[in-house]
Design a protein around this motif. Structure first.
Motif, PDB file in Angstrom:
ATOM      1  N   SER A 298       9.034   6.247   7.168  1.00  0.00           N
ATOM      2  CA  SER A 298       7.997   7.293   7.083  1.00  0.00           C
ATOM      3  C   SER A 298       7.603   7.474   5.615  1.00  0.00           C
ATOM      4  CB  SER A 298       8.546   8.598   7.653  1.00  0.00           C
ATOM      5  OG  SER A 298       9.636   9.016   6.868  1.00  0.00           O
ATOM      6  N   HIS A 299       6.364   7.870   5.378  1.00  0.00           N
ATOM      7  CA  HIS A 299       5.937   8.059   3.992  1.00  0.00           C
ATOM      8  C   HIS A 299       4.732   8.992   3.932  1.00  0.00           C
ATOM      9  CE1 HIS A 299       4.117   4.342   5.645  1.00  0.00           C
ATOM     10  NE2 HIS A 299       3.008   4.908   5.215  1.00  0.00           N
ATOM     11  N   GLN A 300       4.608   9.658   2.792  1.00  0.00           N
ATOM     12  CA  GLN A 300       3.439  10.509   2.528  1.00  0.00           C
ATOM     13  C   GLN A 300       3.035  10.211   1.099  1.00  0.00           C
ATOM     14  OE1 GLN A 300       5.302  14.291   2.610  1.00  0.00           O
ATOM     15  NE2 GLN A 300       5.421  14.384   4.842  1.00  0.00           N
ATOM     16  N   TRP A 301       1.780   9.958   0.857  1.00  0.00           N
ATOM     17  CA  TRP A 301       1.406   9.675  -0.530  1.00  0.00           C
ATOM     18  C   TRP A 301      -0.058   9.935  -0.814  1.00  0.00           C
ATOM     19  CZ3 TRP A 301       3.183   4.329   1.083  1.00  0.00           C
ATOM     20  CH2 TRP A 301       2.171   3.643   1.745  1.00  0.00           C
ATOM     21  N   ASP A 302      -0.284  10.167  -2.088  1.00  0.00           N
ATOM     22  CA  ASP A 302      -1.625  10.125  -2.627  1.00  0.00           C
ATOM     23  C   ASP A 302      -1.667   9.066  -3.715  1.00  0.00           C
ATOM     24  OD1 ASP A 302      -2.670  12.260  -1.121  1.00  0.00           O
ATOM     25  OD2 ASP A 302      -1.531  13.646  -2.385  1.00  0.00           O
ATOM     26  N   GLY A 303      -0.475   8.623  -4.092  1.00  0.00           N
ATOM     27  CA  GLY A 303      -0.384   7.742  -5.267  1.00  0.00           C
ATOM     28  C   GLY A 303      -0.545   6.266  -4.941  1.00  0.00           C
ATOM     29  N   GLN A 304      -0.217   5.447  -5.915  1.00  0.00           N
ATOM     30  CA  GLN A 304      -0.353   3.988  -5.801  1.00  0.00           C
ATOM     31  C   GLN A 304       1.026   3.342  -5.861  1.00  0.00           C
ATOM     32  OE1 GLN A 304      -3.241   2.001  -5.614  1.00  0.00           O
ATOM     33  NE2 GLN A 304      -4.264   3.925  -5.145  1.00  0.00           N
ATOM     34  N   ARG A 305       1.106   2.112  -5.369  1.00  0.00           N
ATOM     35  CA  ARG A 305       2.364   1.364  -5.470  1.00  0.00           C
ATOM     36  C   ARG A 305       2.043  -0.124  -5.568  1.00  0.00           C
ATOM     37  NH1 ARG A 305      -0.776   3.012  -1.643  1.00  0.00           N
ATOM     38  NH2 ARG A 305      -0.882   1.413  -0.096  1.00  0.00           N
ATOM     39  N   TRP A 306       2.715  -0.778  -6.492  1.00  0.00           N
ATOM     40  CA  TRP A 306       2.525  -2.207  -6.695  1.00  0.00           C
ATOM     41  C   TRP A 306       3.876  -2.895  -6.704  1.00  0.00           C
ATOM     42  CZ3 TRP A 306       0.907   1.413 -10.337  1.00  0.00           C
ATOM     43  CH2 TRP A 306      -0.477   1.616 -10.475  1.00  0.00           C
ATOM     44  N   TYR A 307       3.856  -4.164  -6.560  1.00  0.00           N
ATOM     45  CA  TYR A 307       5.030  -4.882  -7.039  1.00  0.00           C
ATOM     46  C   TYR A 307       4.569  -5.647  -8.268  1.00  0.00           C
ATOM     47  CZ  TYR A 307       3.792  -9.602  -5.431  1.00  0.00           C
ATOM     48  OH  TYR A 307       3.213 -10.821  -5.275  1.00  0.00           O
TER      49      TYR A 307
ATOM     50  N   ALA B  88      -0.111  -0.121   2.799  1.00  0.00           N
ATOM     51  CA  ALA B  88       0.623   0.952   3.447  1.00  0.00           C
ATOM     52  C   ALA B  88       1.418   0.463   4.654  1.00  0.00           C
ATOM     53  CB  ALA B  88      -0.347   2.040   3.883  1.00  0.00           C
ATOM     54  N   LYS B  89       0.977  -0.661   5.215  1.00  0.00           N
ATOM     55  CA  LYS B  89       1.722  -1.171   6.372  1.00  0.00           C
ATOM     56  C   LYS B  89       2.764  -2.191   5.891  1.00  0.00           C
ATOM     57  CE  LYS B  89      -1.761  -4.671   7.030  1.00  0.00           C
ATOM     58  NZ  LYS B  89      -2.752  -5.290   7.861  1.00  0.00           N
ATOM     59  N   SER B  90       3.697  -2.516   6.763  1.00  0.00           N
ATOM     60  CA  SER B  90       4.711  -3.502   6.402  1.00  0.00           C
ATOM     61  C   SER B  90       4.044  -4.842   6.120  1.00  0.00           C
ATOM     62  CB  SER B  90       5.709  -3.650   7.552  1.00  0.00           C
ATOM     63  OG  SER B  90       6.379  -2.429   7.718  1.00  0.00           O
ATOM     64  N   TYR B  91       4.544  -5.513   5.104  1.00  0.00           N
ATOM     65  CA  TYR B  91       3.802  -6.667   4.630  1.00  0.00           C
ATOM     66  C   TYR B  91       4.742  -7.679   4.002  1.00  0.00           C
ATOM     67  CZ  TYR B  91      -0.447  -8.930   2.943  1.00  0.00           C
ATOM     68  OH  TYR B  91      -1.462  -9.800   2.747  1.00  0.00           O
ATOM     69  N   GLU B  92       4.377  -8.963   4.153  1.00  0.00           N
ATOM     70  CA  GLU B  92       5.154 -10.031   3.515  1.00  0.00           C
ATOM     71  C   GLU B  92       4.206 -10.871   2.681  1.00  0.00           C
ATOM     72  OE1 GLU B  92       7.123 -12.622   6.262  1.00  0.00           O
ATOM     73  OE2 GLU B  92       7.537 -14.126   4.726  1.00  0.00           O
ATOM     74  N   TRP B  93       4.616 -11.227   1.514  1.00  0.00           N
ATOM     75  CA  TRP B  93       3.757 -12.105   0.712  1.00  0.00           C
ATOM     76  C   TRP B  93       4.601 -12.994  -0.190  1.00  0.00           C
ATOM     77  CZ3 TRP B  93       4.266  -6.942   0.074  1.00  0.00           C
ATOM     78  CH2 TRP B  93       4.718  -6.488  -1.152  1.00  0.00           C
ATOM     79  N   SER B  94       3.935 -14.029  -0.705  1.00  0.00           N
ATOM     80  CA  SER B  94       4.652 -15.034  -1.487  1.00  0.00           C
ATOM     81  C   SER B  94       4.362 -14.853  -2.964  1.00  0.00           C
ATOM     82  CB  SER B  94       4.172 -16.427  -1.106  1.00  0.00           C
ATOM     83  OG  SER B  94       4.267 -16.606   0.242  1.00  0.00           O
TER      84      SER B  94
END
Lengths: 478, 332
Positions: free
Chosen positions: B65-74, B90-96
């Protein structure tokens, strides 16, 4: 403008096939007599006809004709008169000429050598037909999309159509100024005529012309190769490779002139190849000059490279085979060759050149110093990393450059075991490629390499010319 | 680098491990880790150090669960600098990592992966996993990238990016397969093969791969043609160009522009304004509104056409309008 229906489609398709074909057949009889027959004759006639109709209608504008049926009839009558004179002078029988319209008997099935070849040929046929089918669907269901097709090609079509013809000597730049300066208006003149005949400008069916050019070209190289090799798989390889070039799909469906120029150059190189054969005929030389003359004002900036490339390749070939050169150059002793060449220059090249001179326009406004694309003071070596990146990281040319390189290595190393004429088929695109590289190295055109625009079209079209020669260079029947 | 953000040395040096936590982190108002995952509350700028890239080739973020107004990066920590890369959806995600253009441009050296948060953001039970793909996963990833499609765009007349096989472009894959086929044929039929026969094998392989590449592109072309044809038939939408063909057709019909005998020796002028000069205004100016010609100022035009923009400074009377366009007649 965006109307589509079966009757409109048939009207445009029929007009694009038949209207160039009729003057094309007469012109082919005048130019090459009985040199080819059957399918090849019809296909050559169509390509010659596109040139004759486009340039002929344009020529008639000088004497105030419109772009209507009357102009077309006058063109046909003029061609028939020349044909009658030609037949009378050369004492060619009518039976011999009409014989070119008959189809020979070919049995394809028995020429398939192994089951593996048969399966491969079947897959390639399905692939080629699928490409032709999808592109046909595209050009019959969507309006034009690509930018330069509008400004450079369709705009002149609209101008000529609504003016009822080309205003040759109007106010300064009246006709040329309304199109983009320097872009030839011969093909647009033909398209305006066909639009006029087939019910008005149609932004969907106008793209039947590039589609038809590509489809008939694929058919031509398939039939030509088959007649040479008598091997079905070999005949299908060049068309399959050409349609596998990633940029070809859009160039088949949009009104750019890059692919049409490459098609005419390929046809010119094949004609020259035929002339260089031991049984080569002066008519092949005339056919080469015809195709090259047609390229002149289809896309004149590229014509410079294609013309110099083809002639330079021929020069190199003659230097390498001096004995052959002397035999071949005997063709120029025949007055008919000189008359034909002079006629071709007068018909195809002089009129638009005169018009450009009238408007004080240089040969090529699209890529000359006037447009800021002239010689630079430095050599732009930075194009090579950009080209290298494009070849490996993108898919503009697919595997084409690798194939080109590998076949070039084989031909160079094994040249003694190959016929010298076949080597010319590799030499011509290689020289054309070299000239394009020089243009990018030494002129402001280098920016089109860095920004990944024109360069990709240029090299794709060089690969089209090269792929046409693959069945001769690489024996699939082995 | 589009999303290049340099996080100063102080942030990197400030990453101090929290007692009992698997990951080093900094800046959180609340931070806990347990077998369910990471839970945190970040008010401003926060960082979690996930560890070395090492032999890992992909990263997965599964949100609880999550609540946000902010940003998130890797992003990546290289030396003492942090490079922010991709925004985490915001959704579950996989990347290379290898898909990431930032990763390709990083300086040499050991690279650590960081999770960057710009609050306010509250999240519970996030699972972040870095891993190396198994052989089957890698094959599936290759196949997925090979299947990725490319649409027709204005640049497509000049540029084609094409399908990838994993990290390899089609020409590189073809080169590799050509070498493999030559080696295999050499090993299997070494005794009865000449040197030149190997060249033939190489050329033949390239021809086959060129055709396979072409067939693959044709599949894209069929998909594009089929899907866009339905859109065009329903509301004359052409690729990414909106409904301006419909608008053009309505204007042409209203002004009867296809009636050439009507327009013989007559002209008209139109002022056209759109949210996009190219292609709308450009194509109206060249072909689509002929025989009318475009003029630069509305006051000099017989007609004014506004498409996807408000008709500011318009004059004359509205003669034609629709959802997103208005045509004014400014003739007296």
């Amino acid at each position: 403008m965006f109307a589509s229906s079966l009757s409109l489609l048939l009207a445009h398709l029929g007009a694009y096939i038949i209207l160039p074909l009729i003057p094309g057949i007469i012109a082919a009889w005048i130019l090459i007599g009985r040199r080819h027959k059957g399918w090849l004759f019809y296909l050559i006639s169509w390509f010659v006809g596109v040139g004759v109709l486009s340039y002929g209608l344009f020529l008639l504008q000088f004497v105030r004709f419109g772009i209507d049926r009357l102009a077309y009839a006058i063109l046909l009558i003029a061609l028939l008169v020349i044909l009658v004179v030609r037949v009378a002078l050369t004492k060619t029988s009518r039976k011999e000429l009409f014989g070119t319209l008959c189809f020979g008997k070919h049995t394809i099935v028995r020429k398939v050598q192994t089951k593996w070849h048969a399966w491969s040929a079947a897959i390639l046929i399905i692939y080629i037909l699928a490409f032709v089918g999808v592109t046909f669907f595209f050009v019959t269901h969507f309006p034009s999309y690509a930018d330069d097709a509008f400004g450079n090609r369709h705009l002149p079509v609209m101008n000529i159509l609504y003016d009822g013809g080309v205003k040759i000597f109007g106010a300064a730049g009246e006709i040329l100024g309304r199109a983009r300066l320097g872009y030839p208006i011969m093909i647009p003149t033909m398209q305006a005529f066909i639009s006029n005949v087939a019910g008005g400008y149609n932004d969907i069916y106008i793209n039947l012309f590039p589609w038809l050019s590509v489809t008939l070209f694929l058919l031509f190289i398939g039939i030509y190769t088959y007649q040479k090799r008598r091997h079905l798989l070999s005949a299908l390889v060049a068309p399959a490779l050409i349609i596998s070039l990633p940029l070809i799909f859009l160039h088949t469906t949009q009104g750019y002139m890059d692919l049409l120029s490459a098609i005419y150059t390929s046809l010119a190189i094949i004609a020259l190849y035929e002339w260089l054969q031991e049984d080569g005929h002066a008519n092949d030389l005339i056919l080469w000059a015809t195709f090259l003359s047609i390229v002149s004002y289809v896309k004149n900036d590229w014509f410079v490279v294609y013309m110099i490339g083809t002639v330079l390749a021929l020069g190199i070939y003659f230097l390498a085979h001096r004995k052959t050169a002397l035999e071949k150059l005997h063709a120029f002793k025949k007055p008919r060759v000189w008359i034909s060449l002079a006629g071709l220059v007068a018909f195809f090249i002089v009129p638009f050149t005169v018009l450009k001179s009238y408007y004080h326009l240089w040969f090529n406004q699209a890529a000359g110093a006037d447009s800021g694309l002239g010689l630079t003071s430095s050599i732009h070596r930075e194009i090579f990393p950009a080209i290298w990146h494009t070849i490996w990281s993108m898919n503009n040319y697919s595997v084409g450059p690798l194939l080109f390189l590998l076949i070039a290595v084989v031909v160079i190393v094994r040249h003694k075991k190959m016929s010298k004429q076949v080597q010319f088929l590799l030499l011509a695109p290689a020289v054309i490629l070299g000239i394009f590289l020089l243009v990018f190295l030494l002129t402001e055109n280098y920016k089109f390499v860095i920004d990944q625009t024109t360069v990709n079209r240029v090299f794709t079209m060089v690969l089209v010319i090269f792929f046409t020669a693959i069945p001769a260079l690489f024996d699939l029947s082995e | 680098m589009k999303k290049y953000i340099l996080w100063v040395v102080a942030v990197a040096l400030g990453l101090i491990g929290t007692a009992g936590a698997a990951y080093q982190q900094q800046g959180f108002n609340q931070y806990t880790e347990n077998s369910w995952g990471i839970s945190f509350w970040c008010q401003q700028s926060c960082v979690i150090l996930l560890g070395d890239v090492g032999s890992n080739d992909n990263i997965t973020v599964e949100w609880g669960s999550h609540q946000w107004d902010g940003q998130r990066w890797y992003g990546y920590l290289v030396g003492q600098q942090i490079y922010a890369a991709t925004v985490v959806p915001a959704k579950s995600y996989e990347w290379s990592f290898s898909d990431d253009p930032i990763y390709k441009q990083l300086p040499a050296g050991e690279k650590q992966v960081v999770f960057l948060v710009s609050g306010p953001l509250k999240a519970d039970n996030i699972h972040v996993t870095m891993k190396q793909r198994s052989t089957s996963e890698r094959f599936s990833w290759w196949w997925q990238r090979f299947r990725n499609t490319e649409n027709i765009a204005p640049y497509s007349i000049n540029l084609h990016y094409g399908p990838m096989a994993g990290n390899w472009s089609w020409p590189i894959l073809a080169l590799a397969l050509m070498i493999i086929s030559v080696v295999v044929i050499y090993v299997v039929r070494r005794k009865d093969l000449s040197f030149w026969a190997l060249f033939n094998v190489a050329i033949g392989t390239l021809i086959v791969l060129m055709v396979i590449g072409g067939v693959r592109l044709l599949v894209d072309d069929i998909r594009i043609t089929s899907s866009n044809s339905k859109e065009y038939q329903s509301d004359k939408q052409v690729f990414d160009l909106g409904n301006y063909i419909s608008v053009t057709e309505k204007v042409r019909n209203y002004l009867d522009l296809d009636n050439r005998s009507e327009w013989k020796d007559k002209t008209c002028s139109i002022y056209a304004k759109s949210n996009m000069d190219w292609p709308h205004v450009a194509h109206w100016g060249s072909v689509y509104l002929r025989p009318c010609h475009l003029v630069q100022t509305g006051s000099m035009a017989d007609y004014q056409l506004y498409y996807n923009v408000l008709p500011q400074n318009s004059t004359g009377s509205v003669v034609l309008s629709w959802d997103n366009f208005t045509l004014f007649n400014t003739r007296p």
